[in-house]
Design a protein around this motif. Structure first.
Motif, PDB file in Angstrom:
ATOM      1  N   ASP A  87      11.501 -17.679  33.705  1.00 40.53           N
ATOM      2  CA  ASP A  87      10.501 -16.719  33.244  1.00 40.53           C
ATOM      3  C   ASP A  87       9.539 -16.280  34.345  1.00 40.53           C
ATOM      4  O   ASP A  87       8.939 -15.213  34.248  1.00 40.53           O
ATOM      5  N   ILE A  88       9.384 -17.074  35.380  1.00 39.49           N
ATOM      6  CA  ILE A  88       8.363 -16.815  36.394  1.00 39.49           C
ATOM      7  C   ILE A  88       8.935 -16.318  37.713  1.00 39.49           C
ATOM      8  O   ILE A  88       8.357 -15.453  38.352  1.00 39.49           O
ATOM      9  N   SER A  89      10.069 -16.856  38.119  1.00 38.85           N
ATOM     10  CA  SER A  89      10.616 -16.480  39.424  1.00 38.85           C
ATOM     11  C   SER A  89      12.131 -16.414  39.363  1.00 38.85           C
ATOM     12  O   SER A  89      12.755 -16.881  38.410  1.00 38.85           O
ATOM     13  N   ARG A 141      18.497 -14.717  51.220  1.00 44.79           N
ATOM     14  CA  ARG A 141      18.107 -15.200  49.892  1.00 44.79           C
ATOM     15  C   ARG A 141      16.602 -15.387  49.899  1.00 44.79           C
ATOM     16  O   ARG A 141      16.030 -15.873  50.868  1.00 44.79           O
ATOM     17  N   ARG A 142      15.985 -15.026  48.768  1.00 46.72           N
ATOM     18  CA  ARG A 142      14.524 -15.091  48.697  1.00 46.72           C
ATOM     19  C   ARG A 142      14.110 -15.382  47.258  1.00 46.72           C
ATOM     20  O   ARG A 142      14.649 -14.818  46.320  1.00 46.72           O
ATOM     21  N   ARG A 143      13.125 -16.261  47.086  1.00 46.66           N
ATOM     22  CA  ARG A 143      12.562 -16.513  45.759  1.00 46.66           C
ATOM     23  C   ARG A 143      11.452 -15.489  45.552  1.00 46.66           C
ATOM     24  O   ARG A 143      10.582 -15.313  46.393  1.00 46.66           O
ATOM     25  N   VAL A 144      11.531 -14.778  44.411  1.00 53.98           N
ATOM     26  CA  VAL A 144      10.576 -13.709  44.130  1.00 53.98           C
ATOM     27  C   VAL A 144       9.932 -13.917  42.767  1.00 53.98           C
ATOM     28  O   VAL A 144      10.487 -14.566  41.890  1.00 53.98           O
ATOM     29  N   SER A 145       8.772 -13.321  42.597  1.00 46.90           N
ATOM     30  CA  SER A 145       8.061 -13.362  41.325  1.00 46.90           C
ATOM     31  C   SER A 145       8.727 -12.402  40.339  1.00 46.90           C
ATOM     32  O   SER A 145       9.067 -11.277  40.680  1.00 46.90           O
ATOM     33  N   MET A 146       8.873 -12.853  39.102  1.00 43.33           N
ATOM     34  CA  MET A 146       9.410 -12.017  38.030  1.00 43.33           C
ATOM     35  C   MET A 146       8.348 -11.679  36.988  1.00 43.33           C
ATOM     36  O   MET A 146       8.659 -11.175  35.913  1.00 43.33           O
ATOM     37  N   THR A 181      21.531  -9.008  37.779  1.00 43.86           N
ATOM     38  CA  THR A 181      20.710  -7.798  37.692  1.00 43.86           C
ATOM     39  C   THR A 181      20.201  -7.416  39.073  1.00 43.86           C
ATOM     40  O   THR A 181      19.762  -8.268  39.846  1.00 43.86           O
ATOM     41  N   GLN A 182      20.269  -6.130  39.390  1.00 46.38           N
ATOM     42  CA  GLN A 182      19.712  -5.604  40.632  1.00 46.38           C
ATOM     43  C   GLN A 182      18.252  -5.246  40.371  1.00 46.38           C
ATOM     44  O   GLN A 182      17.938  -4.583  39.385  1.00 46.38           O
ATOM     45  N   VAL A 183      17.368  -5.718  41.249  1.00 45.92           N
ATOM     46  CA  VAL A 183      15.947  -5.420  41.117  1.00 45.92           C
ATOM     47  C   VAL A 183      15.398  -4.929  42.455  1.00 45.92           C
ATOM     48  O   VAL A 183      15.922  -5.273  43.515  1.00 45.92           O
ATOM     49  N   LEU A 184      14.351  -4.118  42.395  1.00 46.76           N
ATOM     50  CA  LEU A 184      13.675  -3.652  43.592  1.00 46.76           C
ATOM     51  C   LEU A 184      12.578  -4.654  43.922  1.00 46.76           C
ATOM     52  O   LEU A 184      11.712  -4.930  43.086  1.00 46.76           O
ATOM     53  N   ILE A 185      12.619  -5.205  45.145  1.00 49.21           N
ATOM     54  CA  ILE A 185      11.661  -6.228  45.572  1.00 49.21           C
ATOM     55  C   ILE A 185      10.659  -5.607  46.524  1.00 49.21           C
ATOM     56  O   ILE A 185      11.035  -4.962  47.507  1.00 49.21           O
ATOM     57  N   HIS A 186       9.396  -5.816  46.236  1.00 46.86           N
ATOM     58  CA  HIS A 186       8.314  -5.344  47.102  1.00 46.86           C
ATOM     59  C   HIS A 186       7.316  -6.483  47.249  1.00 46.86           C
ATOM     60  O   HIS A 186       6.769  -6.971  46.243  1.00 46.86           O
ATOM     61  N   ILE A 187       7.114  -6.926  48.481  1.00 46.60           N
ATOM     62  CA  ILE A 187       6.203  -8.035  48.790  1.00 46.60           C
ATOM     63  C   ILE A 187       6.495  -9.250  47.900  1.00 46.60           C
ATOM     64  O   ILE A 187       5.631  -9.779  47.205  1.00 46.60           O
ATOM     65  N   ASP A 188       7.766  -9.663  47.889  1.00 44.43           N
ATOM     66  CA  ASP A 188       8.241 -10.837  47.152  1.00 44.43           C
ATOM     67  C   ASP A 188       7.976 -10.780  45.648  1.00 44.43           C
ATOM     68  O   ASP A 188       7.801 -11.804  44.996  1.00 44.43           O
ATOM     69  N   THR A 189       7.945  -9.565  45.099  1.00 45.81           N
ATOM     70  CA  THR A 189       7.777  -9.376  43.661  1.00 45.81           C
ATOM     71  C   THR A 189       8.798  -8.358  43.170  1.00 45.81           C
ATOM     72  O   THR A 189       8.944  -7.281  43.758  1.00 45.81           O
ATOM     73  N   ALA A 190       9.505  -8.690  42.107  1.00 47.00           N
ATOM     74  CA  ALA A 190      10.422  -7.735  41.489  1.00 47.00           C
ATOM     75  C   ALA A 190       9.582  -6.720  40.724  1.00 47.00           C
ATOM     76  O   ALA A 190       8.799  -7.080  39.851  1.00 47.00           O
ATOM     77  N   VAL A 191       9.744  -5.431  41.091  1.00 48.85           N
ATOM     78  CA  VAL A 191       8.896  -4.410  40.491  1.00 48.85           C
ATOM     79  C   VAL A 191       9.656  -3.470  39.561  1.00 48.85           C
ATOM     80  O   VAL A 191       9.026  -2.773  38.763  1.00 48.85           O
ATOM     81  N   ARG A 192      10.990  -3.439  39.659  1.00 45.77           N
ATOM     82  CA  ARG A 192      11.742  -2.517  38.816  1.00 45.77           C
ATOM     83  C   ARG A 192      13.204  -2.932  38.779  1.00 45.77           C
ATOM     84  O   ARG A 192      13.754  -3.370  39.781  1.00 45.77           O
ATOM     85  N   LEU A 220       8.349  -8.072  35.507  1.00 44.00           N
ATOM     86  CA  LEU A 220       9.511  -7.645  34.720  1.00 44.00           C
ATOM     87  C   LEU A 220       9.890  -8.601  33.608  1.00 44.00           C
ATOM     88  O   LEU A 220      10.565  -8.212  32.671  1.00 44.00           O
ATOM     89  N   GLY A 221       9.493  -9.851  33.738  1.00 44.93           N
ATOM     90  CA  GLY A 221       9.973 -10.848  32.809  1.00 44.93           C
ATOM     91  C   GLY A 221      11.361 -11.306  33.232  1.00 44.93           C
ATOM     92  O   GLY A 221      11.940 -10.797  34.188  1.00 44.93           O
ATOM     93  N   PRO A 222      11.915 -12.274  32.522  1.00 39.81           N
ATOM     94  CA  PRO A 222      13.222 -12.796  32.907  1.00 39.81           C
ATOM     95  C   PRO A 222      14.301 -11.717  32.797  1.00 39.81           C
ATOM     96  O   PRO A 222      14.262 -10.889  31.890  1.00 39.81           O
TER      97      PRO A 222
END
Length: 95
Positions: free
Chosen positions: A14-16, A25-30, A40-51, A33-35
């Motif tokens: 739920d969180i990352s 490979r990188r651990r990012v905040s979710m 799933t392909q996501v757009l990562i900006h500053i280690d955060t999935a934004v879309r 977006l939620g889980p």
């Protein structure tokens, strides 16, 4: 300049999520977006999935990033932007 990059979720909660793109490979905040399901392909900006991205859009972003890298190396980059088949147009309010 900050750029968003497409990455694919390989595991998460739920969180990352652990995401990958090519050899990285990188651990990012979710939290925005939620889980999301694995794969799933996501757009990562500053280690955060934004879309969430579809496969086509993720591919176009990857292609543009490859073109940018080629331009920085002084190589031909025109084929990386083949989807831009017209001259950019100013919005009406700027004409």
């Amino acid at each position: 300049m900050c750029l968003g990059v497409p990455m694919r979720i390989v595991e998460g909660d739920d969180i990352s999520a652990l995401c990958e793109r090519r050899e990285e490979r990188r651990r990012v905040s979710m939290l925005l977006l939620g889980p999301q399901p694995i794969g799933t392909q996501v757009l990562i900006h500053i280690d955060t999935a934004v879309r969430v991205l579809d496969a086509e859009e993720a591919g176009l972003i990857d292609q543009a990033l490859d073109g940018l890298a080629a331009a920085m190396r002084g190589e031909d980059f025109g084929s990386a932007f083949a989807d831009l088949d017209r001259e950019p147009q100013l919005p009406d309010h700027l004409r």
